[in-house]
Scaffold this motif. Structure first.
Motif, PDB file in Angstrom:
ATOM      1  N   ILE A   1       0.839  -1.212   0.000  1.00 47.32           N
ATOM      2  CA  ILE A   1       0.000   0.000   0.000  1.00 47.32           C
ATOM      3  C   ILE A   1       0.872   1.259   0.000  1.00 47.32           C
ATOM      4  CG2 ILE A   1      -1.613   1.331   1.412  1.00 47.32           C
ATOM      5  CD1 ILE A   1      -2.847  -1.343   2.256  1.00 47.32           C
ATOM      6  N   LEU A   2       1.948   1.239   0.804  1.00 48.25           N
ATOM      7  CA  LEU A   2       2.844   2.388   0.830  1.00 48.25           C
ATOM      8  C   LEU A   2       3.500   2.620  -0.530  1.00 48.25           C
ATOM      9  CD1 LEU A   2       4.552   1.881   4.312  1.00 48.25           C
ATOM     10  CD2 LEU A   2       2.828   3.587   3.689  1.00 48.25           C
ATOM     11  N   GLU A   3       3.928   1.524  -1.162  1.00 40.04           N
ATOM     12  CA  GLU A   3       4.537   1.645  -2.487  1.00 40.04           C
ATOM     13  C   GLU A   3       3.543   2.211  -3.490  1.00 40.04           C
ATOM     14  OE1 GLU A   3       5.979  -2.181  -3.454  1.00 40.04           O
ATOM     15  OE2 GLU A   3       7.692  -2.105  -2.077  1.00 40.04           O
ATOM     16  N   LEU A   4       2.282   1.737  -3.428  1.00 40.81           N
ATOM     17  CA  LEU A   4       1.260   2.249  -4.337  1.00 40.81           C
ATOM     18  C   LEU A   4       0.975   3.723  -4.074  1.00 40.81           C
ATOM     19  CD1 LEU A   4      -1.245  -0.755  -4.377  1.00 40.81           C
ATOM     20  CD2 LEU A   4       0.300  -0.059  -6.205  1.00 40.81           C
ATOM     21  N   GLN A   5       0.980   4.124  -2.796  1.00 36.73           N
ATOM     22  CA  GLN A   5       0.761   5.522  -2.486  1.00 36.73           C
ATOM     23  C   GLN A   5       1.887   6.399  -3.037  1.00 36.73           C
ATOM     24  OE1 GLN A   5       0.322   5.514   1.766  1.00 36.73           O
ATOM     25  NE2 GLN A   5      -1.876   5.045   1.679  1.00 36.73           N
ATOM     26  N   GLU A   6       3.141   5.908  -2.924  1.00 41.82           N
ATOM     27  CA  GLU A   6       4.270   6.653  -3.479  1.00 41.82           C
ATOM     28  C   GLU A   6       4.153   6.773  -4.992  1.00 41.82           C
ATOM     29  OE1 GLU A   6       7.791   4.725  -2.215  1.00 41.82           O
ATOM     30  OE2 GLU A   6       7.591   5.294  -0.098  1.00 41.82           O
TER      31      GLU A   6
ATOM     32  N   SER B   1       1.412   6.630  -6.705  1.00 41.24           N
ATOM     33  CA  SER B   1       0.290   7.520  -6.998  1.00 41.24           C
ATOM     34  C   SER B   1       0.707   8.985  -6.867  1.00 41.24           C
ATOM     35  CB  SER B   1      -0.871   7.215  -6.052  1.00 41.24           C
ATOM     36  OG  SER B   1      -1.937   8.089  -6.263  1.00 41.24           O
ATOM     37  N   ALA B   2       1.523   9.290  -5.819  1.00 41.05           N
ATOM     38  CA  ALA B   2       1.990  10.667  -5.654  1.00 41.05           C
ATOM     39  C   ALA B   2       2.883  11.083  -6.824  1.00 41.05           C
ATOM     40  CB  ALA B   2       2.745  10.791  -4.332  1.00 41.05           C
ATOM     41  N   LYS B   3       3.739  10.193  -7.255  1.00 42.05           N
ATOM     42  CA  LYS B   3       4.595  10.495  -8.400  1.00 42.05           C
ATOM     43  C   LYS B   3       3.768  10.731  -9.655  1.00 42.05           C
ATOM     44  CE  LYS B   3       8.642   7.978  -6.691  1.00 42.05           C
ATOM     45  NZ  LYS B   3       9.557   6.828  -6.930  1.00 42.05           N
ATOM     46  N   LEU B   4       2.725   9.913  -9.858  1.00 44.13           N
ATOM     47  CA  LEU B   4       1.871  10.085 -11.032  1.00 44.13           C
ATOM     48  C   LEU B   4       1.132  11.416 -10.980  1.00 44.13           C
ATOM     49  CD1 LEU B   4       0.405   6.470 -11.409  1.00 44.13           C
ATOM     50  CD2 LEU B   4       2.052   7.591 -12.915  1.00 44.13           C
ATOM     51  N   ARG B   5       0.664  11.806  -9.778  1.00 40.13           N
ATOM     52  CA  ARG B   5      -0.013  13.103  -9.659  1.00 40.13           C
ATOM     53  C   ARG B   5       0.942  14.247 -10.004  1.00 40.13           C
ATOM     54  NH1 ARG B   5      -2.061  10.869  -4.696  1.00 40.13           N
ATOM     55  NH2 ARG B   5      -4.247  10.181  -4.947  1.00 40.13           N
TER      56      ARG B   5
END
Length: 326
Positions: A278-283, A285-289
C-alpha cells in the motif's frame, strides 16, 4: 434435578444403571480418541470414532419418543428433529445440502460427525442441559437426555475441542436403518489382584503335587498385602492414569496453540506485506499526480502562445478588411 417422576423404584434403578453404563462407556470412548489424537489425527476408518458415534446414537435414542401428534408419535426412530430445533442452523443446512443422504437417521449420524469436525459437539450438549422443557417433548421420564448425567457428559466433551478430526462425510452409508451395538471389548480389562495371583499359584502348586503347601507358603508365596495397602496402590495407579491422561490433553492443546500461533504470525506477515504494498502504491500515486501536474503546466505553456497569436489575428483582420474597402 433428576426427572423421573411417575416411575416405579425398579424401573428407576434399571434406568439409572443404563445411564451410568452409557456415561461410563462414552467417557472411555473419549479417552480412546484423545489417546489416538496424540499420535495422529482421527480419521473415518478409526474404530474408536465408530464406537463413539454408536454410543452417541444410543445416548440420543435412550427413552426417545419422538414428537406426538393427533395420530400418534412421529419420528420415533431418529433424533434429527431434536438437532433441527436446538443445533445451529448453519450446521443443519450443511447436512441438508448432502444429497446422498436421504433419511433423517442418516442426517443425524452425519451431523454428529460434522459437529466433531467443527468442534461444536460439546457446546451442543451444553445447550441441551439448559433446554429441559424442549427435551420433555421428545424423551420419556428417566431418559439420559433428561438426567443429571447429561451435564456430566457436557463436561467430558470439552476435551473433544482439542482433537483434530479429518472426516469425509460423503460416500458413507449413513442411511442404514439398524442401530449398531456398542463394542465394549476394547474397554474391558480384567486386573487380577496380587492376592488372587498368589492364591492361584498356591492352587496350581498344590494340584501339580510338586510341592507341599508348607514349602509353597515358605518359599514361593509372598506375604499377603493388607487391604489398605492394596487400596492405596490402586488409588496410586488411578492417579497415575489420570495424570497421563491430562498430560496428553495438555500436549494436544499445546500443539493446537502452536498451530494457531503460526497462523497468527503468518497473518501478521501477510498484513505487513500488504501495508508495504500500500505504501509503495501511495508513493507511485503521488509520483503520477506530480507528473500529471507537470504535463498540464507544459500543455498550458504550449497552448498560451497559440491563443495569443489567434487573438492578434482577430484584431488585425477587421483592420485589413476596412483598408480594402477604402
Amino acid at each position: 434435578e433428576l426427572d423421573d417422576e411417575g416411575l416405579s423404584s425398579k424401573l428407576r434403578l434399571e434406568l439409572a444403571i443404563q445411564r451410568t453404563n452409557l456415561l461410563s462407556v462414552c467417557r472411555m470412548c473419549v479417552k480412546s480418541l484423545v489417546d489416538k489424537a496424540v499420535i495422529e489425527p482421527v480419521s473415518d476408518d478409526d474404530e474408536n470414532l465408530h464406537n463413539f458415534c454408536t454410543v452417541m446414537e444410543h445416548i440420543m435414542l435412550h427413552r426417545y419418543e419422538g414428537q406426538w401428534s393427533f395420530f400418534g408419535p412421529n419420528d420415533t426412530k431418529d433424533f434429527w428433529i431434536v438437532i433441527t430445533r436446538l443445533a445451529p442452523p448453519t450446521s443443519v443446512g450443511s447436512v441438508m445440502d448432502m444429497e446422498a443422504i436421504q433419511s433423517n437417521v442418516g442426517r443425524g449420524r452425519a451431523w454428529l460427525r460434522l459437529a466433531l469436525v467443527q468442534k461444536r459437539l460439546a457446546h451442543f450438549i451444553a445447550t441441551l442441559v439448559t433446554q429441559r422443557d424442549v427435551l420433555r417433548q421428545y424423551y420419556s421420564a428417566g431418559a439420559f437426555m433428561r438426567s443429571l448425567e447429561l451435564a456430566e457428559l457436557a463436561e467430558t466433551f470439552k476435551c473433544l475441542d482439542s482433537i483434530d478430526f479429518t472426516l469425509c462425510l460423503r460416500g458413507l452409508d449413513f442411511d442404514r436403518a439398524d442401530l449398531m451395538p456398542v463394542n465394549y471389548s476394547p474397554y474391558l480389562c480384567f486386573r487380577q489382584s496380587r492376592e488372587s495371583v498368589t492364591e492361584d499359584t498356591l492352587e496350581a502348586e498344590r494340584l501339580s503335587g510338586s510341592k507341599d503347601n508348607q514349602s509353597v507358603n515358605e518359599d514361593v508365596a509372598p506375604p499377603p498385602e493388607s487391604s489398605e495397602l492394596v487400596k492405596t496402590k490402586e488409588l496410586l495407579r488411578v492417579e497415575r492414569e489420570q495424570k497421563s491422561y491430562f498430560e496428553k490433553l495438555v500436549g494436544i492443546r499445546d500443539r493446537r496453540l502452536e498451530q494457531l500461533t503460526e497462523v497468527v504470525e503468518e497473518k501478521d506477515k501477510h498484513t505487513k506485506d500488504l501495508e508495504k504494498i500500500i505504501l509503495e502504491l501511495q508513493e507511485q500515486s503521488a509520483k503520477l499526480r506530480l507528473a500529471l501536474k507537470q504535463a498540464e503546466s507544459k500543455i498550458q505553456e504550449l497552448t498560451l502562445p497559440a491563443q495569443q497569436q489567434s487573438k492578434i489575428q482577430e484584431l488585425t483582420l477587421p483592420a485589413q478588411q476596412q483598408s480594402k474597402i477604402q
